[in-house]
Write an enzyme that holds these catalytic residues in place. Structure first.
Site, PDB file in Angstrom:
ATOM      1  N   GLY A 213       0.152  -5.132   0.682  1.00 20.67           N
ATOM      2  CA  GLY A 213      -1.081  -4.971  -0.068  1.00 20.67           C
ATOM      3  C   GLY A 213      -1.150  -5.828  -1.315  1.00 20.67           C
TER       4      GLY A 213
ATOM      5  N   GLY B 172       0.834  -1.192   0.000  1.00 21.00           N
ATOM      6  CA  GLY B 172       0.000   0.000   0.000  1.00 21.00           C
ATOM      7  C   GLY B 172       0.871   1.247   0.000  1.00 21.00           C
TER       8      GLY B 172
ATOM      9  N   ASP C 290      -1.251  -7.173   7.684  1.00 24.58           N
ATOM     10  CA  ASP C 290      -2.698  -7.017   7.542  1.00 24.58           C
ATOM     11  C   ASP C 290      -3.201  -7.557   6.208  1.00 24.58           C
ATOM     12  OD1 ASP C 290      -1.507  -4.912   6.072  1.00 24.58           O
ATOM     13  OD2 ASP C 290      -3.205  -3.577   6.407  1.00 24.58           O
TER      14      ASP C 290
ATOM     15  N   GLU D  81       5.897  -6.110   7.354  1.00 25.37           N
ATOM     16  CA  GLU D  81       5.369  -5.010   8.169  1.00 25.37           C
ATOM     17  C   GLU D  81       6.040  -4.826   9.522  1.00 25.37           C
ATOM     18  OE1 GLU D  81       2.483  -5.938   5.028  1.00 25.37           O
ATOM     19  OE2 GLU D  81       3.547  -7.176   6.478  1.00 25.37           O
TER      20      GLU D  81
END
Length: 353
Positions: A114, A65, A145, A137
């Site tokens: 992402g 992302g 996530d 992450e």
């Protein structure tokens, strides 16, 4: 619509091509919205039999992302725009996961964060010799996530916990071995695979006909050590287990973990543990949104992104600085339910973006 996405109908396929090569196709909110709108449109189109997700050019499928945007939100608008990004991105992840038509994601390059979120929920995810897959992450103070809790927790032999904590990169052969890819195709076969799908072939059959046996997965040689040292859901136990092993491999993984956010590592272990108790993927995403809405504005995320992409000094100052400093109370506050009107819900229960 956005220039960063090439969206088209071709034959029996709806095609979503990421087109932001300068940023290794990192997702922006307009890209998320464009993909969501196209999928909703094609869902009721009987002429669209399958969906292809790929990238237009360059060395990456999708690097994640837009973390610079998210950091700016954390620093300047108390996380409001960042939470909107997570909310809508997670709705896209869930839409792909529950899509009634087969979705095929071609992970022909860097697939991180992402990028995992838009490929792993597809019915078919294709690895190649170019695949470089990771959930990095813990190195930026976020957490794995986009459904990472669901996918990683369900891998065998604590591989998921290892990937979540260390951010290790897997190649295509390792993805196939670990169950993170349904098929392994050589890069040169992808154009033919896509043409067969475009011409109406059932995607699973088209991919299987062109699939080859991948090289031996390097991670196999470390699988027993991973299962042993990453067995605990308590981060301090993982560190102690590695410290008690005098092998070069253990020393290398321990050194890697010492560079990661202690908060994120504890969050990741709790996340993967709790995901196994989620009734469905939507429940997992609701949990991850609770986490995201909080860690976005905690110190480690802005600091981690600063160290990795802003100043690029590779020397984040984590707060808390040690695993012991990450209290049970802090973790509980990150996972606690949100007010009902702030909780995440699947797209089908909300208005379209």
């Amino acid at each position: 619509m956005t220039d960063d996405m090439i969206i088209r109908r071709e034959g029996a396929a709806g095609i979503l091509s990421l087109n932001r090569p300068g940023a290794i196709h990192a997702l922006t909110l307009p890209m998320v919205h464009a993909m969501t709108a196209a999928l909703l449109d094609w869902r009721g189109d009987d002429e669209v039999k399958s969906i292809i997700i790929d990238h237009a050019e360059g060395r990456g499928f999708c690097a994640g992302g837009d973390i610079a945007f998210l950091r700016n939100s954390a620093l300047n608008d108390r996380g409001v725009s960042g939470r909107r990004f997570f909310h809508d991105e997670y709705q896209l992840n869930h839409l792909i996961f529950t899509y009634p038509k087969p979705v095929v994601a071609f992970m022909d390059g860097i697939t991180m964060g992402g990028g995992v979120g838009i490929s792993q929920p597809a019915r078919f995810h294709v690895a190649t010799e170019n695949t470089r897959y990771a959930m990095p992450e813990t190195g930026i103070g976020l957490f794995p996530d986009v459904g990472g809790g669901w996918y990683l927790s369900r891998l065998p032999g604590r591989i998921g916990q290892f990937l979540a904590l260390t951010g290790a990169r897997l190649d295509g052969a390792e993805c196939k071995w670990a169950g993170l890819a349904t098929h392994y195709l050589p890069h040169e076969a992808l154009a033919e695979a896509k043409q067969r799908i475009i011409h109406g072939h059932e995607p699973g059959q088209a991919l299987s006909a062109l699939a080859v046996s991948p090289p031996e997965a390097r991670i196999v040689g470390n699988a027993a050590q991973i299962a042993k040292h990453f067995a605990s859901d308590r981060y301090e136990d993982v560190l102690a287990s590695l410290e008690a092993d005098d092998s070069d491999w253990a020393a290398k993984e321990l050194a890697t973990l010492h560079t990661k956010s202690p908060q994120t590592c504890k969050v990741a272990l709790r996340q993967l543990h709790d995901s196994l108790g989620c009734a469905d993927f939507a429940a997992n995403m609701a949990m991850e949104y609770r986490i995201a809405s909080r860690v976005l504005t905690l110190p480690d995320f802005a600091e981690g992104v600063r160290a990795v992409i802003v100043d690029k000094d590779g020397a984040p100052q984590w707060d808390p600085a040690t695993p012991e400093g990450v209290t049970d109370e802090l973790i509980e506050s990150i996972f606690a339910p949100l007010p009902d009107d702030e909780e995440w819900r699947p797209l089908q229960q909300t208005a379209s973006p």
